[in-house]
Design an enzyme around this catalytic site. Structure first.
Site, short mmCIF file in Angstrom:
data_model
loop_
_atom_site.label_atom_id
_atom_site.label_comp_id
_atom_site.label_asym_id
_atom_site.label_seq_id
_atom_site.Cartn_x
_atom_site.Cartn_y
_atom_site.Cartn_z
CG LEU A 244 -2.46 1.37 -1.72
CD1 LEU A 244 -3.19 2.69 -1.86
CD2 LEU A 244 -1.75 1.03 -3.02
NE ARG A 245 -0.84 -0.49 7.29
CZ ARG A 245 -1.89 -1.24 7.60
NH1 ARG A 245 -1.96 -2.48 7.15
NH2 ARG A 245 -2.86 -0.77 8.35
N GLY A 246 2.87 -1.46 1.45
CA GLY A 246 4.14 -1.82 0.84
C GLY A 246 4.71 -0.70 0.00
CG ASP B 285 -0.22 -5.36 6.77
OD1 ASP B 285 0.54 -5.47 5.79
OD2 ASP B 285 -1.13 -4.50 6.83
NE ARG B 286 -2.16 -1.94 11.76
CZ ARG B 286 -2.81 -0.92 11.23
NH1 ARG B 286 -2.13 0.14 10.84
NH2 ARG B 286 -4.10 -0.97 11.06
#
Length: 421
Positions: free
Chosen positions: A359-361, A278-279
């Site tokens: 919300l990283r996407g 995910d990072r």
């Protein structure tokens, strides 16, 4: 032994005092009273209460003692460096190359994870990126590549020098690419503290590690899915906070560690931990070239390079320079690129309907689309830009269904056209 692949070409700039009354206070967060008057020291942006007057320990760095011989070595010409396969000579693998270029243009995208079959040129492509990396301003002889203007990228020593009103010597150097080997120890990655020197002389003698070298640069991990768990934890901590903290025997030292994380691996050799996956801002899938003519071309080009690397690199010199100029121009106009509110809403709608966690996407897709628009020389993001980057930004963030046979990138593309139509 890890190697720093980036070549460093230095050009000394006029030094200036960043805290002089006549200059504009570009670092307003540092207009603080010194530790001698208020009893506070600032390490990693965190105020730590201490004794008034001189601190109990004075901070020294082994790596800052750079002599004239070391400076001469840093000016070694490119011809004496190990020849690197030209980025412009890479055949195919457009998805991987685009993800790498976008991260160089905007490091805040968060890096790229490259997964694919063995022998598809993953490591070669990442290594060839070295020639295209732009130059940045750094404080001379600083082991952390501190930014002379941005407090978030400054080491503790540089901050203290600014508070004291000292002048900083600023140099131009190419962005570093640091290779993190699988067998590296935690001390080699994070850095070490000389406990004996700390106890006997009262000095924090710190030997910076790979994370210090990678600050404001690129950290590359080949076969990242085989990386030991304790090193994964270190990378997660640094990627989340942007700082590396070394704790030994009650002694604590922090330094900035903001880097572009690039990883590559073969999915057949094991899965990557979800927290680390995910990072990565973007995810590129690389497949084996099936076209016979392309395979022959790749073999022939590689043979020419192995026979005479210098002559081979000369044939791609113009294309390499064109790419470098394009990246430099894109970085300079990136801040002016705009994206319409309607497109932002549609990006978030795609993320919501795909059940993307967090919300990283959304953030990475917006950044990647702006970087692509800047690379194309435009100041406004189009739907086509979003369509190009959104599969790479969301593919690895979807919840995996073991019974699902369709590629996650295709799911993202289908949802994109459904929403944007």
């Amino acid at each position: 032994m890890a190697s720093t692949l980036g070549t460093s070409s230095f050009a000394v700039l006029p030094s200036r005092c960043l805290s002089s009354p006549s200059s504009k206070p570009s670092i307003h967060t540092l207009s603080l009273t010194s530790g001698q008057s208020c009893g506070r020291k600032f390490y990693g942006g965190i105020g730590i209460h201490g004794l008034k007057g001189r601190s109990q320990f004075s901070v020294a760095s082994v790596a800052t003692e750079v002599n004239s011989v070391g400076q001469v070595l840093n000016k070694v010409s490119k011809e004496s460096q190990r020849p690197v396969y030209p980025f412009a000579a890479i055949v195919g693998q457009d998805e991987m190359k685009l993800c790498l270029l976008l991260n160089v243009i905007d490091p805040k995208i968060g890096g790229v994870m490259i997964m694919g079959d063995r022998g598809t040129g993953k490591s070669t492509t990442v290594g060839s990126l070295v020639d295209l990396l732009p130059e940045i301003k750094v404080v001379a002889a600083d082991p952390y590549n501190s930014d002379p203007e941005d407090p978030e990228f400054m080491g503790v020593e540089v901050r203290e020098r600014i508070i004291k009103g000292e002048q900083l010597d600023v140099v131009l150097t190419k962005i570093n690419m640091v290779d993190l080997p699988l067998g590296a120890t935690e001390d080699r990655v994070c850095g070490t503290i000389d406990i004996e020197k700390a106890l006997t002389e009262g000095v924090k003698a710190f030997e910076p590690g790979l994370l210090a070298k990678a600050n404001r640069g690129i950290l590359y991990v080949d076969e990242v899915n085989l990386l030991d768990d304790h090193l994964v934890d270190v990378l997660l901590d640094s990627a989340a906070s942007g700082w590396n903290t070394v704790e030994r025997e009650g002694i604590s030292i922090s330094h900035p560690a903001r880097f572009i994380l690039i990883g590559s691996g073969n999915p057949e050799e094991g899965e990557l931990r979800p927290q680390l996956l995910d990072r990565f801002g973007m995810h590129a899938q690389v497949g084996t070239v099936r076209d016979a003519e392309l395979r022959v071309k790749i073999v022939e080009e590689r043979g020419r390079f192995d026979k005479n690397p210098k002559e081979f690199r000369e044939t791609y010199k113009a294309e390499q320079q064109k790419l470098t100029d394009q990246i430099t121009a894109a970085r300079s106009v990136l801040s002016a690129v705009q994206i319409d509110q309607d497109l932002k809403v549609k990006i978030s709608k795609v993320c919501a309907e795909l059940n993307v966690d967090g919300l990283r996407g959304d953030i990475v897709t917006n950044r990647a689309a702006k970087a692509l628009a800047a690379l194309k020389g435009r100041d406004k993001v189009s739907a086509e830009d979003i369509a190009t980057v959104i599969p790479n930004c969301l593919r690895h963030r979807l919840r995996k269904d073991p019974l699902e046979s369709i590629d996650s990138g295709l799911l993202v593309t289908e949802k994109f056209y459904e929403v944007f139509s």
